[in-house]
Scaffold this motif. Structure first.
Motif, PDB file in Angstrom:
ATOM      1  N   ALA A 238       0.871  -1.176  -0.092  1.00 44.15           N
ATOM      2  CA  ALA A 238       0.071  -0.149   0.007  1.00 44.15           C
ATOM      3  C   ALA A 238       0.860   1.145  -0.050  1.00 44.15           C
ATOM      4  N   GLY A 239       0.570   2.138  -0.823  1.00 46.82           N
ATOM      5  CA  GLY A 239       1.327   3.310  -1.035  1.00 46.82           C
ATOM      6  C   GLY A 239       2.592   3.350  -1.600  1.00 46.82           C
ATOM      7  N   GLY A 240       2.885   2.229  -2.131  1.00 46.89           N
ATOM      8  CA  GLY A 240       4.194   1.780  -2.860  1.00 46.89           C
ATOM      9  C   GLY A 240       4.140   1.213  -4.217  1.00 46.89           C
ATOM     10  N   VAL A 241       3.121   0.774  -4.563  1.00 47.14           N
ATOM     11  CA  VAL A 241       2.628   0.319  -6.102  1.00 47.14           C
ATOM     12  C   VAL A 241       1.753   0.859  -6.696  1.00 47.14           C
ATOM     13  N   ILE A 242       2.151   1.132  -8.026  1.00 47.70           N
ATOM     14  CA  ILE A 242       1.106   1.790  -8.762  1.00 47.70           C
ATOM     15  C   ILE A 242       0.343   0.534  -9.492  1.00 47.70           C
ATOM     16  N   VAL A 243      -1.128   0.796  -9.462  1.00 47.14           N
ATOM     17  CA  VAL A 243      -1.731  -0.347  -9.999  1.00 47.14           C
ATOM     18  C   VAL A 243      -2.567   0.210 -11.345  1.00 47.14           C
ATOM     19  N   LEU A 244      -2.353  -0.132 -12.519  1.00 43.58           N
ATOM     20  CA  LEU A 244      -2.913   0.330 -13.462  1.00 43.58           C
ATOM     21  C   LEU A 244      -4.111  -0.164 -14.009  1.00 43.58           C
ATOM     22  N   ARG A 245      -5.411   0.404 -14.453  1.00 42.36           N
ATOM     23  CA  ARG A 245      -6.553  -0.126 -14.785  1.00 42.36           C
ATOM     24  C   ARG A 245      -7.000  -0.962 -13.515  1.00 42.36           C
ATOM     25  N   ARG A 246      -7.063  -0.462 -12.508  1.00 42.62           N
ATOM     26  CA  ARG A 246      -7.432  -0.999 -11.246  1.00 42.62           C
ATOM     27  C   ARG A 246      -8.787  -2.047 -11.353  1.00 42.62           C
ATOM     28  N   GLU A 247      -9.749  -1.468 -11.832  1.00 41.85           N
ATOM     29  CA  GLU A 247     -11.027  -2.286 -11.810  1.00 41.85           C
ATOM     30  C   GLU A 247     -10.840  -3.674 -12.841  1.00 41.85           C
ATOM     31  N   ALA A 248     -10.014  -3.358 -13.697  1.00 40.37           N
ATOM     32  CA  ALA A 248      -9.873  -4.237 -15.013  1.00 40.37           C
ATOM     33  C   ALA A 248      -9.050  -5.287 -14.303  1.00 40.37           C
ATOM     34  N   CYS A 249      -8.051  -4.974 -13.436  1.00 45.73           N
ATOM     35  CA  CYS A 249      -7.028  -6.037 -12.783  1.00 45.73           C
ATOM     36  C   CYS A 249      -8.108  -6.738 -11.720  1.00 45.73           C
ATOM     37  N   ALA A 250      -8.908  -6.047 -10.861  1.00 43.10           N
ATOM     38  CA  ALA A 250      -9.770  -6.927 -10.222  1.00 43.10           C
ATOM     39  C   ALA A 250     -10.572  -7.746 -10.796  1.00 43.10           C
ATOM     40  N   GLN A 251     -11.088  -7.443 -11.728  1.00 42.81           N
ATOM     41  CA  GLN A 251     -12.086  -8.207 -12.610  1.00 42.81           C
ATOM     42  C   GLN A 251     -11.437  -9.466 -13.189  1.00 42.81           C
ATOM     43  N   LEU A 252     -10.286  -9.284 -13.694  1.00 43.04           N
ATOM     44  CA  LEU A 252      -9.407 -10.380 -14.066  1.00 43.04           C
ATOM     45  C   LEU A 252      -9.132 -11.484 -12.875  1.00 43.04           C
ATOM     46  N   ALA A 253      -8.642 -10.931 -11.804  1.00 46.53           N
ATOM     47  CA  ALA A 253      -8.206 -11.579 -10.493  1.00 46.53           C
ATOM     48  C   ALA A 253      -9.550 -12.500 -10.061  1.00 46.53           C
ATOM     49  N   ASP A 254     -10.700 -11.857 -10.060  1.00 48.05           N
ATOM     50  CA  ASP A 254     -12.010 -12.691  -9.842  1.00 48.05           C
ATOM     51  C   ASP A 254     -12.207 -13.761 -10.712  1.00 48.05           C
ATOM     52  N   ALA A 255     -11.973 -13.464 -12.011  1.00 45.20           N
ATOM     53  CA  ALA A 255     -12.162 -14.563 -12.888  1.00 45.20           C
ATOM     54  C   ALA A 255     -11.217 -15.715 -12.765  1.00 45.20           C
ATOM     55  N   ALA A 256      -9.934 -15.433 -12.246  1.00 43.90           N
ATOM     56  CA  ALA A 256      -8.898 -16.212 -12.102  1.00 43.90           C
ATOM     57  C   ALA A 256      -8.968 -16.930 -10.605  1.00 43.90           C
ATOM     58  N   GLY A 257      -9.792 -16.553  -9.906  1.00 39.23           N
ATOM     59  CA  GLY A 257      -9.874 -17.030  -8.762  1.00 39.23           C
ATOM     60  C   GLY A 257      -8.597 -16.481  -7.762  1.00 39.23           C
ATOM     61  N   LEU A 258      -8.038 -15.451  -8.142  1.00 38.84           N
ATOM     62  CA  LEU A 258      -6.754 -15.026  -7.443  1.00 38.84           C
ATOM     63  C   LEU A 258      -7.198 -13.854  -6.417  1.00 38.84           C
ATOM     64  N   VAL A 259      -6.455 -13.869  -5.376  1.00 38.30           N
ATOM     65  CA  VAL A 259      -6.510 -12.624  -4.344  1.00 38.30           C
ATOM     66  C   VAL A 259      -5.442 -11.477  -4.891  1.00 38.30           C
ATOM     67  N   LEU A 260      -6.021 -10.478  -4.893  1.00 34.98           N
ATOM     68  CA  LEU A 260      -5.607  -9.265  -5.235  1.00 34.98           C
ATOM     69  C   LEU A 260      -5.502  -8.330  -4.191  1.00 34.98           C
ATOM     70  N   TRP A 261      -4.533  -8.094  -3.435  1.00 35.36           N
ATOM     71  CA  TRP A 261      -4.342  -7.422  -2.258  1.00 35.36           C
ATOM     72  C   TRP A 261      -3.388  -6.226  -1.898  1.00 35.36           C
ATOM     73  N   VAL A 262      -3.743  -5.119  -1.444  1.00 34.63           N
ATOM     74  CA  VAL A 262      -3.212  -3.935  -1.421  1.00 34.63           C
ATOM     75  C   VAL A 262      -2.644  -4.031  -0.057  1.00 34.63           C
ATOM     76  N   ARG A 263      -1.566  -4.278   0.473  1.00 31.23           N
ATOM     77  CA  ARG A 263      -1.243  -4.790   2.062  1.00 31.23           C
ATOM     78  C   ARG A 263      -0.477  -3.596   2.407  1.00 31.23           C
ATOM     79  N   GLU A 264      -0.852  -3.427   3.886  1.00 29.21           N
ATOM     80  CA  GLU A 264      -0.135  -2.433   4.503  1.00 29.21           C
ATOM     81  C   GLU A 264       1.299  -2.961   5.117  1.00 29.21           C
ATOM     82  N   PRO A 265       2.226  -2.207   4.709  1.00 25.95           N
ATOM     83  CA  PRO A 265       3.585  -2.785   4.953  1.00 25.95           C
ATOM     84  C   PRO A 265       3.763  -2.904   6.624  1.00 25.95           C
ATOM     85  N   ALA A 266       4.639  -3.568   7.139  1.00 18.77           N
ATOM     86  CA  ALA A 266       5.191  -3.859   8.608  1.00 18.77           C
ATOM     87  C   ALA A 266       5.666  -2.678   8.741  1.00 18.77           C
ATOM     88  N   PRO A 267       5.863  -2.051  10.046  1.00 16.54           N
ATOM     89  CA  PRO A 267       6.668  -1.054  10.486  1.00 16.54           C
ATOM     90  C   PRO A 267       7.925  -1.164  10.142  1.00 16.54           C
TER      91      PRO A 267
END
Length: 267
Positions: A238-267
């Motif tokens: 989170a806050g460190g990776v650019i996600v292009l075409r966010r909605e399309a990425c989420a749709q593809l992940a759902d179709a593939a059964g993938l978890v697509l997760w924007v994760r808060e980094p540890a301190p």
């Protein structure tokens, strides 16, 4: 005026459109070994790496005060026969930069521009929507095993950061399957096919890197590559990776059964 310097790709187009929507017309400065074609647009300036000094002069002549480095650019090879007079004083710096890792080379490039009075802006600063908020983007949520693998991947990623190697790690059941190096994410994900069913891929910026340049980027091609490798999760910091075409990425992940997760980094 602001110049977008690098290559033209979806990230460059997104930032350029964001600037135009804000009433700012960017100058596109595209790195190319070929001369500009006849009739090239007024808002496009092509340059060779051997003409960097001349580019700096031309930007000043055009009234450019800010620059943003965008687009996937391969490490150039200098042709000594093509060096112009304005660039020759920069040769020691350029050669030194080419011998460093990606982060080291980019720091030298930033220094060259900043010492000549240009303010360097980050792509995500100009287009804040490039950085998604924390949380799952997919319908599927991370499992406890995937949460553990994400912690392990983050640990390994941070250990590798001082070596300036790459921005991605693949982990399965706590074991490191692959680490991203110079060939990049797509190459790494191709190499793990058949060896990483259900594995987790973490993408994150290197600790200590200058986030104004070379921030990690994923897009629909990344999700497709993860699907082909039969991974179980794609995780970005989170806050460190650019996600292009966010909605399309989420749709593809759902179709593939993938978890697509924007994760808060540890301190």
């Amino acid at each position: 005026m602001i110049a977008l310097v690098g290559a033209f790709d979806p990230l460059t187009a997104h930032v350029a459109n964001a600037l135009r929507a804000a009433g700012r017309a960017p100058l596109l400065c595209l790195l190319s070994a070929r001369p500009a074609p006849a009739g090239d647009r007024e808002d496009v300036l092509r340059f060779r790496p051997e003409h960097l000094g001349t580019l700096l002069q031309r930007l000043r002549d055009r009234g450019v005060e800010e620059v943003c480095f965008v687009g996937a650019v391969q490490r150039p090879r200098l042709d000594p026969a093509q060096l112009d007079e304005a660039t020759k004083p920069l040769v020691p710096l350029i050669l030194g930069a080419l011998q460093k890792g990606d982060d080291g080379a980019l720091r030298v490039l930033l220094r060259v521009f900043e010492e000549r009075g240009f303010r360097v802006r980050a792509a995500q600063e100009l287009a804040p929507d490039l950085l998604p908020p924390p949380g799952p983007l997919s319908a599927a949520r991370p499992s406890p095993r995937q949460e553990a693998d994400a912690r392990r991947a983050e640990e390994v990623h941070r250990l590798l950061a001082p070596a300036d190697i790459g921005q991605g790690v693949v982990v399965k059941d706590g074991q490191v399957v692959a680490v991203e190096a110079a060939p990049g994410t797509d190459f790494m994900l191709r190499t793990v096919q058949g060896h990483a069913d259900g594995a987790l891929f973490l993408k994150a910026p290197k600790r200590g890197q200058d986030r104004r340049v070379d921030l990690p980027v994923i897009g629909t091609h990344t999700i497709e590559a993860a699907r082909e490798a039969r991974l179980g999760a794609v995780v970005v910091e989170a806050g460190g990776v650019i996600v292009l075409r966010r909605e399309a990425c989420a749709q593809l992940a759902d179709a593939a059964g993938l978890v697509l997760w924007v994760r808060e980094p540890a301190p």
